[in-house]
Scaffold this active site. Sequence first.
Site, PDB file in Angstrom:
ATOM      1  N   ASP A 189       0.928  -1.262  -0.024  1.00  0.00           N
ATOM      2  CA  ASP A 189      -0.027  -0.123  -0.072  1.00  0.00           C
ATOM      3  C   ASP A 189       0.808   1.145   0.187  1.00  0.00           C
ATOM      4  O   ASP A 189       2.084   1.069   0.416  1.00  0.00           O
ATOM      5  CB  ASP A 189      -0.809   0.147   1.222  1.00  0.00           C
ATOM      6  CG  ASP A 189      -1.834  -1.005   1.392  1.00  0.00           C
ATOM      7  OD1 ASP A 189      -2.138  -1.479   0.164  1.00  0.00           O
ATOM      8  OD2 ASP A 189      -2.427  -1.667   2.504  1.00  0.00           O
TER       9      ASP A 189
HETATM   10  N1  URA Z   1      -1.185  -6.217   3.634  1.00  0.00           N
HETATM   11  C1  URA Z   1      -1.626  -4.799   3.684  1.00  0.00           C
HETATM   12  O1  URA Z   1      -2.864  -4.657   4.279  1.00  0.00           O
HETATM   13  N2  URA Z   1      -0.911  -3.768   2.908  1.00  0.00           N
HETATM   14  C2  URA Z   1       0.082  -4.124   2.496  1.00  0.00           C
HETATM   15  O2  URA Z   1       0.892  -3.036   1.938  1.00  0.00           O
HETATM   16  C3  URA Z   1       0.746  -5.089   2.474  1.00  0.00           C
HETATM   17  C4  URA Z   1      -0.066  -6.454   3.123  1.00  0.00           C
END
Ligand code: URA
Length: 237
Positions: A105
Amino acid sequence: MIQRLDKTISSQMNISRNDARSLIKKGSVTVDGNTLTDVAAKIDAEKSMIAVDGKPIFFKEHIYIMMNKPQGVVSATVDPKIKTVIDILPEELKRKNLFPAGRLDRDTVGFMLITDDGDFAHRILSPSKHVRKTYIAHLRDKLSEDARKTLENGAVLSDGTQCMDALVKIIDDEGKIAEITIREGKYHQIKRMFASVGNEVQFLKRISIGSLSLDEMLKEGECREITENELSLIEKR
Ligand code: URA
């Protein structure tokens, strides 16, 4: 691997095909000690000794980069508004066809793998391969033992999605920092797993992929090439 000289020089030096052709035509390029001026000459790039102006070029078919991804950068190749992990690569590592193998993310930091090897990326991202990914999650609330066990046994997300079992360890005295290892990669998986037990992830960092850990010397935004030995650790169970 047999390929044209201009293609080899362009990809290995990260320069345009035209610039590669100029170098070849002006006699800067030697292959096994012989100056070649034919841009279309076919060479075995893996077996030949190629040099440009006397400096050897060590042929690599693919490149694998470990980045400590900073917050605010998207794990995409191009984005019209936001900087991508490809945009922030240092010039010396930039090459054509690089892409992030997997997603983090925008606000997640840590180990991002960037490569131009589609087959490798496909293998490590394939759900059937179950490559482990480990994250450090800072939580809003203390994680109860019940919640920890629920996550370990396979959380059910709010939309009913069943997750596989996971490993969850509390690593601070307050019980608000967890190390969690998963073997799959659903959308926002870690955040949704903790949400499913009534908690909230406030900071997330990926610290390993397979058996390869993020190099602690890399500051956020920094990256380096992955060695061949390290590469094999990614697919090692
Ligand atoms: N899980 C998440 O919620 N975000 C990420 O960036 C990676 C795994």
